[in-house]
Design a protein around this motif. Structure first.
Motif, PDB file in Angstrom:
ATOM      1  N   ASN A 158     -12.326   6.654   0.617  1.00 58.68           N
ATOM      2  CA  ASN A 158     -10.508   7.049   1.143  1.00 58.68           C
ATOM      3  C   ASN A 158     -10.871   6.531   3.309  1.00 58.68           C
ATOM      4  OD1 ASN A 158     -10.104   8.388  -0.443  1.00 58.68           O
ATOM      5  ND2 ASN A 158     -10.488  10.819  -0.072  1.00 58.68           N
ATOM      6  N   GLU A 159     -10.883   6.555   4.062  1.00 60.92           N
ATOM      7  CA  GLU A 159     -11.036   6.145   5.340  1.00 60.92           C
ATOM      8  C   GLU A 159     -11.076   4.533   5.355  1.00 60.92           C
ATOM      9  OE1 GLU A 159     -14.001   7.767   7.325  1.00 60.92           O
ATOM     10  OE2 GLU A 159     -13.300   9.839   8.035  1.00 60.92           O
ATOM     11  N   ILE A 160     -11.819   3.613   4.145  1.00 63.64           N
ATOM     12  CA  ILE A 160     -12.222   2.191   5.108  1.00 63.64           C
ATOM     13  C   ILE A 160     -10.632   2.574   3.857  1.00 63.64           C
ATOM     14  CG2 ILE A 160     -13.008   0.445   4.527  1.00 63.64           C
ATOM     15  CD1 ILE A 160     -15.850   2.051   4.351  1.00 63.64           C
ATOM     16  N   PHE A 161     -10.349   2.533   3.126  1.00 66.05           N
ATOM     17  CA  PHE A 161      -9.702   1.697   2.151  1.00 66.05           C
ATOM     18  C   PHE A 161      -8.220   2.877   1.953  1.00 66.05           C
ATOM     19  CE2 PHE A 161     -13.568   0.699   0.253  1.00 66.05           C
ATOM     20  CZ  PHE A 161     -13.411  -0.603  -0.264  1.00 66.05           C
ATOM     21  N   ALA A 162      -7.668   3.321   3.266  1.00 64.79           N
ATOM     22  CA  ALA A 162      -6.731   3.383   2.713  1.00 64.79           C
ATOM     23  C   ALA A 162      -5.142   2.315   3.360  1.00 64.79           C
ATOM     24  CB  ALA A 162      -6.267   4.510   4.425  1.00 64.79           C
ATOM     25  N   PRO A 163      -3.971   2.295   2.579  1.00 68.57           N
ATOM     26  CA  PRO A 163      -3.787   3.686   2.088  1.00 68.57           C
ATOM     27  C   PRO A 163      -4.009   3.949   0.213  1.00 68.57           C
ATOM     28  CG  PRO A 163      -2.628   2.122   1.895  1.00 68.57           C
ATOM     29  CD  PRO A 163      -3.259   1.173   2.651  1.00 68.57           C
ATOM     30  N   PHE A 164      -5.127   3.304   0.378  1.00 72.58           N
ATOM     31  CA  PHE A 164      -5.462   3.712  -1.570  1.00 72.58           C
ATOM     32  C   PHE A 164      -6.137   5.216  -1.269  1.00 72.58           C
ATOM     33  CE2 PHE A 164      -4.914  -0.349  -1.973  1.00 72.58           C
ATOM     34  CZ  PHE A 164      -4.795  -0.783  -3.910  1.00 72.58           C
TER      35      PHE A 164
END
Length: 256
Positions: free
Chosen positions: A37-43
């Motif tokens: 969730n942190e790396i691929f935000a806004p996914f």
């Protein structure tokens, strides 16, 4: 791939279902959630005790963004991009640029060398540079840049893009008819990768092209304003050899 399974469905999936498909433990997936969730935000992966997991993201985003982030965070691809633009680096330089130890650099180089071996591409050391089958080298980097840099990004300046678009104005009409939006992006990378390799002295083993006649060559070479802009932006003079190298790539990729 974890995110791909969630992306391909609007349904909720349980950790056990995902773990079975990925052949791993539910615990390891659970431990990865926060980092993903942190790396691929806004996914973002939403969780529910009863329903499981579901992926949410803005409507204007596609899975291409995930690939772009993966490539941006890959040590191997960062290394390959670094030595593409800089052919003077030694092992100590790589350690400083990539913030890694000497053993890590050695493992990294071996891993990339093993990957490239079937393509007749080699990684030369001291300084580090890519050598071998030039067509394969350039096709690899075109594909890499196309995946990593999305529509709003570009590893070159806007002036570089504009020079390429100016060059398009000279080419034959059949070529222009094939120049859709997606093709333009691909051709831009094709041109910039070729010119970067040429700036380091790496030439394609190209064959004469019948459609690149003297009329077209003269039309480009005698346009003093374009020739001046090209040299000022790219850093070297556009010659008949460089022009033939560019058009050869267009031809080999079925744009001419």
């Amino acid at each position: 791939m974890f995110l791909k399974l969630l992306f391909d469905t609007d349904e909720w999936l349980t950790l056990n279902e995902l773990a079975t498909q990925l052949n791993c433990s539910a615990k390891s997936l659970r431990n990865d959630l926060r980092a993903i969730n942190e790396i691929f935000a806004p996914f973002s992966i939403s969780t529910s005790v009863k329903r499981g997991l579901q992926l949410s993201y803005p409507e204007n985003f596609t899975f291409d963004y995930i690939y772009s982030v993966i490539l941006s965070n890959s040590l191997e691809f960062n290394f390959l991009e670094l030595i593409f633009f800089n052919e003077h680096l030694k092992k100590r330089d790589l350690e400083e640029y990539l913030y890694v130890s000497t053993p890590t650099v050695s493992r990294l180089i071996k891993k990339c060398a093993d990957f490239f071996a079937p393509l007749a591409i080699k990684i030369q050391s001291s300084p580090y540079r890519i050598t071998g089958n030039e067509i394969q080298i350039q096709n690899f980097y075109v594909a890499y840049f196309s995946e990593k840099y999305l529509a709003t990004d570009f590893p070159y300046s806007k002036k570089h893009e504009s020079i390429f678009l100016e060059l398009l104005n000279f080419v034959p009409q059949p070529f222009k008819n094939k120049s859709t939006h997606l093709n333009i992006k691909h051709l831009t990378y094709l041109s910039m990768v070729c010119l970067t390799r040429l700036s380091h002295g790496n030439l394609l083993e190209s064959e004469p092209l019948p459609f690149l006649g003297k009329d077209l060559e003269n039309k480009i070479m005698t346009n003093s304003m374009f020739m001046c802009d090209f040299q000022k932006t790219i850093g070297f003079k556009l010659t008949p050899l460089i022009l033939s190298q560019l058009f050869y790539l267009y031809y080999k990729n079925d744009y001419l």
